[in-house]
Design an enzyme around this catalytic site. Structure first.
Site, PDB file in Angstrom:
ATOM      1  CE  LYS A 116      42.411  39.688  10.972  1.00  0.00           C
ATOM      2  NZ  LYS A 116      42.649  38.565   9.841  1.00  0.00           N
ATOM      3  CE  LYS A 199      37.306  33.769  20.835  1.00  0.00           C
ATOM      4  NZ  LYS A 199      36.993  33.903  19.612  1.00  0.00           N
ATOM      5  CE  LYS A 202      50.911  33.441  20.505  1.00  0.00           C
ATOM      6  NZ  LYS A 202      51.403  32.263  21.239  1.00  0.00           N
TER       7      LYS A 202
END
Ligand code: TRP
Length: 337
Positions: A116, A199, A202
């Site tokens: 991240k 996968k 979003k």
């Protein structure tokens, strides 16, 4: 719920807006099932959400929206404890204790932080993002949870939770239950409808590959009908050679409870179009009441907020007791009443 049942705890971030089919089949559905067999605590983790910048009005709306969708999906406040993380101040308080127990090197090894922070540019990540896993440790330990239902991507955070629980118990005496991860099944993994090698998510999915549960059902049906399959015509579950068709079959199977073998038999000799049309119908039947129920909660924020207030009160009773014990063990002077 009898308090002798094993306790589970999990959290979901209020950042996504609409849940997508992957969230639902991968996690939320299991949460709903676990409330029958476990003493279940579920929360909307708004404090985790602000580790990256959030628009305040959107965050507030998304927090209600996440709670409304959890209720619409079948979480029942009579059977579980559903609350918003920031309504229980003990999370931030225990997180501080855990921050003082965790090693800087240990926290630096968290792969989700590395991923991240790389995305935001390493130097720009907040300290909150760095200590995100430690807040998660506090979330779990406050409730003495036995099991933590999460996806594979959270395994390292659960390991950290176990390490810090052991460390605290070793240093200050038996205080925390050391939780087990309850890793949600691989079979519940749902892939992008346009690119079945990734996968459904979003962040990674193409708009056409992502089924948002709150989309107009017509849009949903269209996305199912234009899902990528292959140039063959056989309807068979074979993730290696037929990832697109296999993804459709596993969605179909999970939504209807029918086995893959049953579906293969039913569609033997039929075309992909038949499978897609039927799955589109199944999907529309599923999302339509989900949307309606979510909207009902959103139309009545008073009721929703009081459900959440009751959940927070139940959660707090447990969390406050654990925090008081932890403060005492660490040697903090109790405030005189
Ligand atoms: N980090 C988790 C996720 O992104 C969310 C979360 C926060 C959580 N606190 C938790 C999950 C406690 C399980 C238990 O999915």
């Amino acid at each position: 719920m009898a308090s002798t049942s094993p306790r589970v705890l999990s959290g979901i971030q209020p950042t996504a807006g609409s849940f997508h089919l992957g969230n639902y089949l991968g996690a939320v559905r299991q949460w709903v099932a676990l409330q029958e067999s476990h003493d279940a605590f579920y929360m909307v983790v708004d404090l985790h959400a602000i580790t990256v910048p959030q628009d305040p009005a959107e965050l507030r709306a998304n927090t209600r929206l996440a709670a409304a969708q959890l209720l619409a999906a079948g979480l029942d406040p009579e059977r579980c404890t559903l609350f918003v993380q920031s309504h229980v101040p003990e999370h931030a308080q225990l997180a501080w204790i855990m921050n003082c127990l965790a090693g800087f090197g240990e926290a630096s090894r968290m792969t989700q932080f590395k991923d991240k922070s790389a995305k935001h540019g390493a130097g720009n990540a907040t300290v909150g993002l760095f200590t995100y896993p430690i807040l998660q440790v506090a979330d779990i330990l406050l409730y003495q949870a036995n099991q933590v239902p999460v996806g594979e991507d959270q395994r390292q955070h659960i390991e950290l939770t176990r390490d810090l629980a052991d460390r605290f118990n070793g240093r200050f005496g038996e205080t925390f239950t050391v939780p087990e991860p309850y890793i949600l099944k691989e079979t519940a993994k749902i892939y992008d409808l346009q690119d079945p090698s990734i996968k459904m998510s979003k962040s990674a999915s193409t708009p056409k590959g992502l089924i948002n549960l709150l989309d107009d059902p017509k849009t949903t049906a269209k996305k199912v009908k234009s899902a990528v399959t292959d140039t063959d015509t056989v309807i068979k579950y074979d993730t290696e050679n037929k990832p697109g068709v296999s993804n459709l079959l596993s969605i179909y199977s999970t939504l209807t409870g029918r086995t893959i073998a049953e579906l293969e038999a039913e569609y033997e000799g039929k075309m992909y179009g038949a499978l897609k049309t039927d799955l589109a119908d199944v999907m529309v039947e599923f999302v339509t009441p989900f949307r309606t129920r979510t909207q009902q909660y959103l139309d009545d924020p008073e009721t929703l907020d009081s459900l959440l207030a009751k959940g927070a009160e139940k959660a707090r009773a447990v969390a406050a007791e654990t925090l008081a014990t932890a403060y005492d063990k660490v040697g903090l002077l109790p405030a005189k009443h």
